[in-house]
Design an enzyme around this catalytic site. Structure first.
Site, PDB file in Angstrom:
ATOM      1  N   SER A   1      18.049   4.102  18.945  1.00 30.61           N
ATOM      2  CA  SER A   1      17.112   5.225  18.936  1.00 30.61           C
ATOM      3  C   SER A   1      16.400   5.391  20.276  1.00 30.61           C
ATOM      4  CB  SER A   1      16.075   4.996  17.837  1.00 30.61           C
ATOM      5  OG  SER A   1      15.315   3.847  18.157  1.00 30.61           O
TER       6      SER A   1
ATOM      7  N   GLU B   1      22.446   4.605  25.227  1.00 31.98           N
ATOM      8  CA  GLU B   1      23.048   5.685  24.427  1.00 31.98           C
ATOM      9  C   GLU B   1      22.119   5.914  23.249  1.00 31.98           C
ATOM     10  OE1 GLU B   1      25.438   7.489  25.253  1.00 31.98           O
ATOM     11  OE2 GLU B   1      26.398   6.327  26.837  1.00 31.98           O
TER      12      GLU B   1
ATOM     13  N   CYS C   1      25.586   9.945  16.055  1.00 33.85           N
ATOM     14  CA  CYS C   1      24.663  10.234  17.159  1.00 33.85           C
ATOM     15  C   CYS C   1      24.843  11.667  17.646  1.00 33.85           C
ATOM     16  CB  CYS C   1      24.877   9.233  18.283  1.00 33.85           C
ATOM     17  SG  CYS C   1      26.613   8.930  18.619  1.00 33.85           S
TER      18      CYS C   1
HETATM   19  P1  NAD Z   1      17.266   1.277  16.494  1.00 30.32           P
HETATM   20  O1  NAD Z   1      16.864   1.689  17.854  1.00 30.32           O
HETATM   21  O2  NAD Z   1      16.218   1.097  15.474  1.00 30.32           O
HETATM   22  O3  NAD Z   1      18.069  -0.107  16.521  1.00 30.32           O
HETATM   23  C1  NAD Z   1      19.214  -0.289  17.326  1.00 30.32           C
HETATM   24  C2  NAD Z   1      19.327  -1.749  17.710  1.00 30.32           C
HETATM   25  O4  NAD Z   1      18.221  -2.127  18.525  1.00 30.32           O
HETATM   26  C3  NAD Z   1      19.339  -2.728  16.534  1.00 30.32           C
HETATM   27  O5  NAD Z   1      20.307  -3.716  16.819  1.00 30.32           O
HETATM   28  C4  NAD Z   1      17.928  -3.298  16.560  1.00 30.32           C
HETATM   29  O6  NAD Z   1      17.837  -4.597  15.995  1.00 30.32           O
HETATM   30  C5  NAD Z   1      17.635  -3.332  18.040  1.00 30.32           C
HETATM   31  N1  NAD Z   1      16.215  -3.292  18.384  1.00 30.32           N
HETATM   32  C6  NAD Z   1      15.188  -2.753  17.683  1.00 30.32           C
HETATM   33  N2  NAD Z   1      14.029  -2.859  18.372  1.00 30.32           N
HETATM   34  C7  NAD Z   1      14.340  -3.477  19.539  1.00 30.32           C
HETATM   35  C8  NAD Z   1      13.582  -3.841  20.684  1.00 30.32           C
HETATM   36  N3  NAD Z   1      12.273  -3.584  20.787  1.00 30.32           N
HETATM   37  N4  NAD Z   1      14.215  -4.429  21.713  1.00 30.32           N
HETATM   38  C9  NAD Z   1      15.553  -4.658  21.685  1.00 30.32           C
HETATM   39  N5  NAD Z   1      16.320  -4.347  20.606  1.00 30.32           N
HETATM   40  C10 NAD Z   1      15.719  -3.753  19.550  1.00 30.32           C
HETATM   41  O7  NAD Z   1      18.357   2.364  16.058  1.00 30.32           O
HETATM   42  P2  NAD Z   1      19.105   2.483  14.678  1.00 30.32           P
HETATM   43  O8  NAD Z   1      18.138   2.968  13.662  1.00 30.32           O
HETATM   44  O9  NAD Z   1      19.853   1.220  14.429  1.00 30.32           O
HETATM   45  O10 NAD Z   1      20.195   3.598  14.983  1.00 30.32           O
HETATM   46  C11 NAD Z   1      19.981   4.958  14.795  1.00 30.32           C
HETATM   47  C12 NAD Z   1      19.752   5.642  16.120  1.00 30.32           C
HETATM   48  O11 NAD Z   1      20.788   5.303  17.038  1.00 30.32           O
HETATM   49  C13 NAD Z   1      19.782   7.143  16.024  1.00 30.32           C
HETATM   50  O12 NAD Z   1      18.738   7.682  16.795  1.00 30.32           O
HETATM   51  C14 NAD Z   1      21.126   7.522  16.631  1.00 30.32           C
HETATM   52  O13 NAD Z   1      21.196   8.830  17.144  1.00 30.32           O
HETATM   53  C15 NAD Z   1      21.268   6.482  17.672  1.00 30.32           C
HETATM   54  N6  NAD Z   1      22.679   6.306  18.061  1.00 30.32           N
HETATM   55  C16 NAD Z   1      23.078   6.750  19.288  1.00 30.32           C
HETATM   56  C17 NAD Z   1      24.407   6.648  19.661  1.00 30.32           C
HETATM   57  C18 NAD Z   1      24.882   7.135  21.005  1.00 30.32           C
HETATM   58  O14 NAD Z   1      25.993   6.794  21.392  1.00 30.32           O
HETATM   59  N7  NAD Z   1      24.110   7.903  21.733  1.00 30.32           N
HETATM   60  C19 NAD Z   1      25.330   6.076  18.783  1.00 30.32           C
HETATM   61  C20 NAD Z   1      24.882   5.627  17.535  1.00 30.32           C
HETATM   62  C21 NAD Z   1      23.545   5.746  17.189  1.00 30.32           C
END
Ligand code: NAD
Length: 486
Positions: free
Chosen positions: A234, A255, A289
């Site tokens: 995110s 990403e 995404c």
């Molecule tokens: P998220 O950001 O909550 O979590 C993603 C990952 O980050 C997880 O592994 C989580 O444990 C880790 N994380 C969480 N907080 C962290 C921190 N402070 N420091 C380091 N790591 C941390 O996202 P999500 O809810 O798992 O995924 C959904 C989001 O991902 C949506 O916004 C979606 O659009 C995006 N996404 C983007 C792409 C792309 O290629 N642009 C692809 C897939 C998903």
């Protein structure tokens, strides 16, 4: 042994036994994370939750392995990557079932996901970053090379666990880096299995895989010995990671999320194109995404397209991963369910009335109905924020300039699309959209040789293609003065 869980219910017995991969070996758990089945809301497996000491061991192993791995010829690293792809392919059924169960997607889609990850990994192996001679005169010789960066921390989201893991493993090892990979806490299973397969192929320490919570991500992104972060997730987490990486100036590929607009043009063929347009928004239950998250429709097509969308939505089969012919499953986790519900409730609170809501299976799973809105105000949160789920607003427009302006009026810029029969006209409109990928008559479409990334707050850097590989390297210049010694 400590346990942490999304639910207090003890997992039902499951013969899933997965380990961390550290220094080329399977490492058991000190702590445990429960994995919840999105179709039931009940935990069904447990995996290790890596401790800080286990992260230290993984980073040390990766650092040690980097000394030799960076010097291996490109062709040798490529051949090992291809061998790895073959080993993953041999385990396709097991991996697909893990993806289906943890992500809550139909088995056929999970199989397609693993195959898609392999298609990308093998496609990356076809690419090569070559050194380039910029000057070679009597007085000077200049060569530019792309050199690996060091230990990479890769962190992934839960929507495509196997695909995203392969998107990180393949370019990192091909370019001579070593890796510590962390899946999302709610979907660790397939990634741990992909880690176990690396043990049979790559030298110890080249690929390390740790499951754990957000804290593990924070430890990784602030670790002084990690040189680059490859992150998918995110926008909010991307910003936190950027701050965490600042003290040691780590390289970053982010990403992030999107709120992709699709603009339907007046010559759109409802008969032939409505299905594709619908699935641009609802593939993987809207948890993509770069998928359609807002749909701009011209006045004269508005009523017929809303009607057609309702008809298509009514035909969609929703159910658990192993129900035959099911097309979409539940949302992947409770937080995501609550988020979609919050945006839909906000739209209804503001006077919106869904013109379609599907039935969903009963029970405690995270099934959310396909929900379609029309005539919402432009400032409804379902239009201005990323829903990442099966709720969509169709937005009416009279003038295409107005649709372009609204499509661009967003802090995001991941993808966008234009739909119509006349491709040249569609491309004229596409040219005015501000996004990392602009699609025509599809949304999304990606390939191993096609760079993919977001503009504005949707990300930094790209994945895929030569440019994506280059993100895993430092540019190093060798600049020689000639003729001064003779
Ligand atoms: P998220 O950001 O909550 O979590 C993603 C990952 O980050 C997880 O592994 C989580 O444990 C880790 N994380 C969480 N907080 C962290 C921190 N402070 N420091 C380091 N790591 C941390 O996202 P999500 O809810 O798992 O995924 C959904 C989001 O991902 C949506 O916004 C979606 O659009 C995006 N996404 C983007 C792409 C792309 O290629 N642009 C692809 C897939 C998903």
């Amino acid at each position: 042994m400590n346990t942490r869980a999304g639910s207090k219910t003890k997992p039902k017995d499951l013969p899933i036994k997965l380990s961390l991969t550290i220094g080329g070996r399977s490492v058991a758990a000190e702590n445990i994370l429960h994995v919840t089945d999105p179709a039931t809301g009940v935990p069904f497996a447990e995996v290790p939750e890596a401790t800080r000491a286990q992260l230290e061991a993984a980073v040390s192993a990766a650092e040690e392995a980097f000394r030799d791995w960076r010097l291996r010829p490109w062709a040798e690293r490529r051949d090992l990557l291809l061998k790895y792809c073959d080993a993953v392919a041999a385990d396709i059924d097991g991996l697909a079932e893990l993806v289906a169960r943890e992500a809550g997607k139909p088995l056929a889609k999970a199989t397609a996901e693993v195959n898609g990850g392999l298609f990308f990994a093998r496609g990356f192996a076809n690419l090569e970053l070559k050194s380039e001679i910029l000057r070679d005169s009597e007085t000077q010789f200049v060569r530019v090379e792309k050199r690996p960066i060091g230990v990479v921390a890769a962190i992934t989201a839960w929507n495509y666990p196997a695909l995203l893991a392969l998107w990180k493993i393949a370019p990192a090892v091909l370019t001579g880096n070593t890796l510590v990979l962390k899946p999302a806490p709610s979907t660790p299973l397939a990634t741990l299995r992909l880690g176990e397969i690396t043990q049979r192929i790559f030298p110890a320490g080249v690929v390390n895989v740790l499951s754990g919570g957000d804290d593990l991500g924070r430890w990784m992104t602030s670790h002084p010995k990690i040189a680059k972060i490859a992150f998918t997730g995110s926008v909010a987490t991307g910003k936190a990671i950027m701050a965490s990486a600042a003290p040691t100036l780590k390289r970053l590929t982010l990403e992030l999320g999107g709120n992709d607009a699709a603009i339907v043009l007046r010559d759109f063929d409802i008969e032939r194109q409505a299905e594709d347009l619908f699935w641009a928004g609802f593939a993987n239950n809207g948890q993509v995404c770069a998928c359609m998250k807002r749909t701009y429709v011209p006045d004269e097509l508005y009523d017929p397209l809303c009607k057609r969308f309702a008809k298509i939505a009514a035909s969609v089969k929703i159910g658990a991963w192993n129900v035959p012919n099911v097309q979409i499953g539940p949302l992947q986790n409770r937080e995501q369910y609550n988020r979609v519900a919050e945006l839909v409730d906000d739209a209804i609170g503001g006077g919106g009335v869904p013109f379609f809501r599907s039935d969903v299976p009963d029970g405690s799973g995270f099934f959310y109905p396909i929900t379609l809105f029309r005539d919402l105000p432009d400032d409804a949160r379902l239009i201005t924020e990323e829903q990442f789920g099966p709720a969509l607003a169709l937005i009416r427009y009279s003038d295409v300039d107005e649709a372009v302006r609204k499509a661009n009026d967003s802090p995001y810029g991941l993808g966008a699309s234009v739909w119509g029969r006349d491709i040249d006209k569609a491309l004229e409109v596409a040219d005015r959209l501000e996004a990392g990928s602009v699609f025509v008559n599809q949304h999304p479409s990606m390939g191993p040789e096609i760079p993919y990334g977001g503009v504005r707050q949707s990300g930094i850097g790209v994945e895929c293609g030569i440019e994506g590989l280059a993100e895993y390297t430092n540019t190093v210049v060798f600049n020689v003065k000639k003729g001064s010694t003779t």
